[in-house]
Enzyme design. Sequence first.
Site, PDB file in Angstrom:
ATOM      1  N   ASN A 168       3.661   1.801   5.310  1.00 19.08           N
ATOM      2  CA  ASN A 168       2.402   1.178   5.726  1.00 19.08           C
ATOM      3  C   ASN A 168       2.125   0.042   4.744  1.00 19.08           C
ATOM      4  O   ASN A 168       1.773   0.291   3.593  1.00 19.08           O
ATOM      5  CB  ASN A 168       1.280   2.232   5.686  1.00 19.08           C
ATOM      6  CG  ASN A 168      -0.081   1.621   5.962  1.00 19.08           C
ATOM      7  OD1 ASN A 168      -0.193   0.444   6.319  1.00 19.08           O
ATOM      8  ND2 ASN A 168      -1.133   2.414   5.791  1.00 19.08           N
ATOM      9  N   TRP A 169       2.333  -1.174   5.216  1.00 18.00           N
ATOM     10  CA  TRP A 169       2.202  -2.321   4.306  1.00 18.00           C
ATOM     11  C   TRP A 169       0.746  -2.714   4.058  1.00 18.00           C
ATOM     12  O   TRP A 169       0.476  -3.628   3.282  1.00 18.00           O
ATOM     13  CB  TRP A 169       2.993  -3.526   4.859  1.00 18.00           C
ATOM     14  CG  TRP A 169       4.476  -3.309   4.902  1.00 18.00           C
ATOM     15  CD1 TRP A 169       5.147  -2.161   4.573  1.00 18.00           C
ATOM     16  CD2 TRP A 169       5.470  -4.263   5.289  1.00 18.00           C
ATOM     17  NE1 TRP A 169       6.497  -2.348   4.740  1.00 18.00           N
ATOM     18  CE2 TRP A 169       6.733  -3.626   5.175  1.00 18.00           C
ATOM     19  CE3 TRP A 169       5.422  -5.589   5.719  1.00 18.00           C
ATOM     20  CZ2 TRP A 169       7.923  -4.278   5.478  1.00 18.00           C
ATOM     21  CZ3 TRP A 169       6.614  -6.234   6.028  1.00 18.00           C
ATOM     22  CH2 TRP A 169       7.850  -5.588   5.903  1.00 18.00           C
ATOM     23  N   LYS A 170      -0.169  -2.084   4.783  1.00 21.55           N
ATOM     24  CA  LYS A 170      -1.610  -2.370   4.623  1.00 21.55           C
ATOM     25  C   LYS A 170      -1.842  -3.881   4.709  1.00 21.55           C
ATOM     26  O   LYS A 170      -1.157  -4.561   5.466  1.00 21.55           O
ATOM     27  CB  LYS A 170      -2.143  -1.740   3.333  1.00 21.55           C
ATOM     28  CG  LYS A 170      -1.810  -0.249   3.273  1.00 21.55           C
ATOM     29  CD  LYS A 170      -2.555   0.511   2.220  1.00 21.55           C
ATOM     30  CE  LYS A 170      -2.140   1.983   2.288  1.00 21.55           C
ATOM     31  NZ  LYS A 170      -2.858   2.834   1.345  1.00 21.55           N
ATOM     32  N   HIS A 193      -6.202   5.967  10.010  1.00 21.41           N
ATOM     33  CA  HIS A 193      -5.958   5.968   8.563  1.00 21.41           C
ATOM     34  C   HIS A 193      -7.298   6.099   7.824  1.00 21.41           C
ATOM     35  O   HIS A 193      -8.309   5.559   8.273  1.00 21.41           O
ATOM     36  CB  HIS A 193      -5.240   4.669   8.153  1.00 21.41           C
ATOM     37  CG  HIS A 193      -4.724   4.725   6.751  1.00 21.41           C
ATOM     38  ND1 HIS A 193      -5.535   4.497   5.665  1.00 21.41           N
ATOM     39  CD2 HIS A 193      -3.493   5.011   6.257  1.00 21.41           C
ATOM     40  CE1 HIS A 193      -4.814   4.641   4.557  1.00 21.41           C
ATOM     41  NE2 HIS A 193      -3.567   4.956   4.894  1.00 21.41           N
ATOM     42  N   GLU A 212      -8.457   4.664   5.338  1.00 22.79           N
ATOM     43  CA  GLU A 212      -9.100   3.390   4.998  1.00 22.79           C
ATOM     44  C   GLU A 212      -9.858   2.841   6.202  1.00 22.79           C
ATOM     45  O   GLU A 212     -10.887   2.188   6.057  1.00 22.79           O
ATOM     46  CB  GLU A 212      -8.043   2.390   4.489  1.00 22.79           C
ATOM     47  CG  GLU A 212      -7.603   2.751   3.066  1.00 22.79           C
ATOM     48  CD  GLU A 212      -6.176   2.386   2.731  1.00 22.79           C
ATOM     49  OE1 GLU A 212      -5.557   1.583   3.442  1.00 22.79           O
ATOM     50  OE2 GLU A 212      -5.664   2.929   1.721  1.00 22.79           O
ATOM     51  N   GLU A 237      -2.626  12.808   4.684  1.00 24.07           N
ATOM     52  CA  GLU A 237      -2.803  11.931   3.530  1.00 24.07           C
ATOM     53  C   GLU A 237      -4.095  12.289   2.810  1.00 24.07           C
ATOM     54  O   GLU A 237      -5.174  11.850   3.219  1.00 24.07           O
ATOM     55  CB  GLU A 237      -2.891  10.467   3.990  1.00 24.07           C
ATOM     56  CG  GLU A 237      -1.666   9.978   4.720  1.00 24.07           C
ATOM     57  CD  GLU A 237      -1.549   8.454   4.637  1.00 24.07           C
ATOM     58  OE1 GLU A 237      -0.473   8.001   4.250  1.00 24.07           O
ATOM     59  OE2 GLU A 237      -2.531   7.737   4.917  1.00 24.07           O
ATOM     60  N   GLY A 251      -3.025   5.587  -3.238  1.00 25.50           N
ATOM     61  CA  GLY A 251      -3.131   4.442  -4.136  1.00 25.50           C
ATOM     62  C   GLY A 251      -3.630   4.791  -5.526  1.00 25.50           C
ATOM     63  O   GLY A 251      -3.961   3.918  -6.322  1.00 25.50           O
ATOM     64  N   SER A 310       0.581   8.289  -2.744  1.00 23.95           N
ATOM     65  CA  SER A 310       1.344   8.100  -3.985  1.00 23.95           C
ATOM     66  C   SER A 310       2.738   8.735  -3.935  1.00 23.95           C
ATOM     67  O   SER A 310       3.246   9.217  -4.955  1.00 23.95           O
ATOM     68  CB  SER A 310       0.564   8.599  -5.199  1.00 23.95           C
ATOM     69  OG  SER A 310      -0.645   7.868  -5.336  1.00 23.95           O
ATOM     70  N   GLY A 326       2.728   3.912   1.134  1.00 20.88           N
ATOM     71  CA  GLY A 326       1.969   2.678   0.938  1.00 20.88           C
ATOM     72  C   GLY A 326       2.654   1.804  -0.098  1.00 20.88           C
ATOM     73  O   GLY A 326       3.656   1.134   0.177  1.00 20.88           O
ATOM     74  N   GLY A 327       2.134   1.841  -1.329  1.00 19.81           N
ATOM     75  CA  GLY A 327       2.614   0.972  -2.404  1.00 19.81           C
ATOM     76  C   GLY A 327       4.129   0.896  -2.551  1.00 19.81           C
ATOM     77  O   GLY A 327       4.696  -0.199  -2.674  1.00 19.81           O
TER      78      GLY A 327
HETATM   79  P1  13P Z   1       0.096   4.940  -1.316  1.00 23.53           P
HETATM   80  O1  13P Z   1       1.507   5.378  -1.078  1.00 23.53           O
HETATM   81  O2  13P Z   1      -0.030   3.552  -1.850  1.00 23.53           O
HETATM   82  O3  13P Z   1      -0.687   5.952  -2.078  1.00 23.53           O
HETATM   83  O4  13P Z   1      -0.598   4.869   0.149  1.00 23.53           O
HETATM   84  C1  13P Z   1      -0.445   5.916   1.031  1.00 23.53           C
HETATM   85  C2  13P Z   1      -0.969   5.504   2.347  1.00 23.53           C
HETATM   86  O5  13P Z   1      -2.163   5.330   2.521  1.00 23.53           O
HETATM   87  C3  13P Z   1      -0.017   5.290   3.446  1.00 23.53           C
HETATM   88  O6  13P Z   1      -0.657   5.162   4.665  1.00 23.53           O
END
Ligand code: 13P
Length: 258
Positions: free
Chosen positions: A9-11, A95, A97, A167, A173, A213, A234-235
Amino acid sequence: MRRPMIAGNWKMYKDVNEAVELANGIKRAVFDTENVDIVVCPPFTDLGEVGEMLTETNMGLGAQNCYWEAEGAYTGEIAPGMLKSVGCKYVIIGHSERRKYFGETEATIKKKIKAAIDNGLIPIFCVGETLEERESDKTMEVVKVQVTDGLKGFDESYLETLVIAYEPVWAIGTGKTATPQQAQEVHAMIRDLLKGLYSENFSQAIRLLYGGSAKPDNIEELMKEEDIDGGLIGGASLKVESFVDMIKTTSHLYAQVQ
Ligand code: 13P
């Protein structure tokens, strides 16, 4: 056996040039990787270009959100059919967020899951508790309600392609990964819930991803857990090296147990 999935997920990272570079790097490194579904979910503006690059590869394209109507005067929204038209196979729905910053609720999430499936997209449906909820021992209750409400009214044949991502919000994050045991415990509960809502067969077939994470140095331990079938990253999905590492670790692990 469930086929594992590693999805990035590149956000809101990577403009179109950066996205093409990242997708290209991953594509070159994983072209011969088997046993794992590889998915990247770039921002909307990158989907067309990245989608073109990924045709006839072993990588799938996903979006990070969609609206539930097919078209209309909905300024700023994107319809599932539009995502299909640029090569998307998947869409992340609900998600945390989106719940936190954009007011998504179980009701809107349910409409989006339906719109995705009606248009032949595979929903990656996200659930998870906040830190406050975990600390007050409400994790199981909260996740149970999220799953139940999000899927209410759909029968199991309709949900055949569904992917659920657990999640924990406190792990996203933050560098604080859930321990494999903490993640497994919730995954097992979700699978058991699906068995009660639908059937044993359905609950055994649905893929449950962990997100929060996840990185190269903890993916193996997470993936070894019985009910963890992959990761929503994510990251660590924003760099070729770390994302590819996680894909290969997963692939090797599954090659051994096959
Ligand atoms: P991180 O891997 O950056 O914690 O993010 C997880 C995430 O929200 C994937 O959708």
